[in-house]
Design an enzyme around this catalytic site. Structure first.
Site, short mmCIF file in Angstrom:
data_model
loop_
_atom_site.label_atom_id
_atom_site.label_comp_id
_atom_site.label_asym_id
_atom_site.label_seq_id
_atom_site.Cartn_x
_atom_site.Cartn_y
_atom_site.Cartn_z
N HIS A 42 0.88 -1.25 0.02
CA HIS A 42 -0.13 0.03 0.06
C HIS A 42 0.81 1.06 0.00
O HIS A 42 2.11 1.03 -0.18
CB HIS A 42 -0.93 0.02 1.38
CG HIS A 42 -0.11 -0.22 2.55
ND1 HIS A 42 0.63 0.46 3.21
CD2 HIS A 42 -0.41 -1.29 3.36
CE1 HIS A 42 0.89 0.05 4.24
NE2 HIS A 42 0.47 -1.01 4.63
N HIS A 45 4.09 1.22 1.96
CA HIS A 45 5.29 0.63 1.41
C HIS A 45 5.74 1.46 0.41
O HIS A 45 6.95 1.48 0.37
CB HIS A 45 4.84 -0.81 0.93
CG HIS A 45 4.31 -1.86 1.95
ND1 HIS A 45 2.93 -2.05 2.06
CD2 HIS A 45 4.99 -2.57 2.76
CE1 HIS A 45 2.95 -2.99 3.09
NE2 HIS A 45 3.90 -3.20 3.41
N ASP A 159 5.25 -0.04 13.01
CA ASP A 159 5.68 -1.06 13.75
C ASP A 159 6.82 -1.04 14.63
O ASP A 159 7.94 -1.55 14.46
CB ASP A 159 6.14 -2.30 12.88
CG ASP A 159 4.59 -2.55 11.78
OD1 ASP A 159 3.62 -3.17 12.57
OD2 ASP A 159 4.84 -2.64 10.73
N VAL A 185 2.51 6.17 7.70
CA VAL A 185 1.59 6.86 6.70
C VAL A 185 0.38 6.63 7.29
O VAL A 185 -0.05 5.57 7.33
CB VAL A 185 2.06 6.31 5.19
CG1 VAL A 185 1.32 6.99 4.15
CG2 VAL A 185 3.56 6.48 4.98
N SER A 195 -1.61 -3.22 6.02
CA SER A 195 -2.48 -4.35 4.85
C SER A 195 -3.69 -5.03 5.82
O SER A 195 -4.70 -5.49 5.05
CB SER A 195 -1.47 -5.51 4.63
OG SER A 195 -0.37 -5.04 4.01
#
Length: 308
Positions: A42, A45, A159, A185, A195
């Site tokens: 997405h 990434h 993360d 983001v 995801s």
């Protein structure tokens, strides 16, 4: 006269170790940055790739759904698999090489007998909810560092615990890779890109916004100290009963231990909650104390020479 932008060339794709070695040799420079993913790419990434592209002659993206980091009852079987869409994102972002191995390529002898241990830090927060998860993450990241031969690797701040542990692994094991953090983001309404957002229904998605609102409320109260941060964030979550909160913590960015009331400096405000059938995590780095507030990423590597 109308001009058109030339179509980008699709990246080379390697599925095996030999194919990766051959494709890696075709890159004319040793200056390679890597972005490691599990697919279902997405905009988050794409931002990682963009950062790598700005700093390196070549960019490698790995797409590997790592079974080691999924526990019993977790969502490996239903994790989104969108390789064609992933390739379009890689093409648009100017990726040179995609490494998309199967599990038997990464783990040729099956379940590996030796893994990288995430230690005490890996048993906290997400590790407490997902035992063994970070051992699986660190094991595959270490292997992909070696296989891709990248100089730098780009990981999202979303993360946060994973980022912390990867940096710690690189430092403790003297791995010759720079780990570069990239800010989270978000959608325009504040929802962190993930995801797993694909699992959310429309009503779930509306509920999920309480996570980012809680983080913002906590950051807005940062100047008043840790108790004010926790209280402001908690009030937002309490107001959304459909979000089943696992944890809401304000912790030191290196130790992940709760910061005391007297603490002033950088801290991590992190939350995990189940929304519908989906477990979501989010966080924000912030500075606590006078003049404090939200940060994009921590000001320096928390494992630098002055780190505890």
């Amino acid at each position: 006269m109308t001009t058109t932008t030339p179509a980008r060339t699709a990246p080379a794709v390697a599925h095996t170790r030999d194919e990766l070695s051959a494709a890696r040799a075709d890159l004319t420079s040793g200056d390679v940055g890597v972005v490691m993913t599990m697919g279902a790419l997405h905009e988050g990434h794409a931002r990682l790739i963009e950062q790598a592209r700005a700093r390196h002659a070549h960019v490698v993206v790995t797409i590997f759904l790592n079974p080691l980091q999924f526990g019993v009852g977790e969502d490996l079987s239903r994790y989104p698999r969108t390789f064609d869409d992933d390739m379009r994102i890689c093409t648009d972002a100017g990726v040179d090489l995609v490494f998309a191995p199967s599990p038997d390529v990464v783990y040729p002898d099956g379940d590996p007998g030796i893994r990288v241990s995430s230690g005490a830090l890996g048993a906290m927060l997400e590790g407490a909810a997902r035992p063994g998860h970070f051992d699986g993450v660190l094991t595959v990241v270490a292997k992909l560092f070696h296989l891709t031969g990248a100089r730098s690797a780009y990981f999202g701040q979303k993360d946060a615990q994973q980022l912390l542990l990867i940096r710690r692994m690189v430092r403790d094991l003297d791995l010759p890779v720079e780990v570069v953090p990239v800010p989270t983001v978000r959608e325009a309404d504040g929802l962190a890109l993930s995801s797993r957002n694909a699992y959310l229904t429309d009503s779930d998605r509306e509920t999920a916004l309480c996570l980012s609102r809680a983080l913002q409320a906590g950051a807005d109260a940062a100047t008043y100290g840790p108790s004010a941060v926790r209280r402001a964030a908690r009030e937002v979550l309490v107001g959304e009963p459909l979000a089943l909160v696992d944890y809401l913590v304000l912790v030191h960015p290196t130790t992940l231990e709760d910061v005391p009331e007297w603490y002033r400096g950088e801290a991590l405000l992190a939350v995990a909650a189940k929304v519908g059938t989906t477990r979501l995590i989010d966080n924000t780095p912030l500075r606590v104390g006078p003049g404090g507030g939200r940060l994009d990423v921590f000001s320096e590597d928390p494992h630098g020479k002055d780190a505890p």
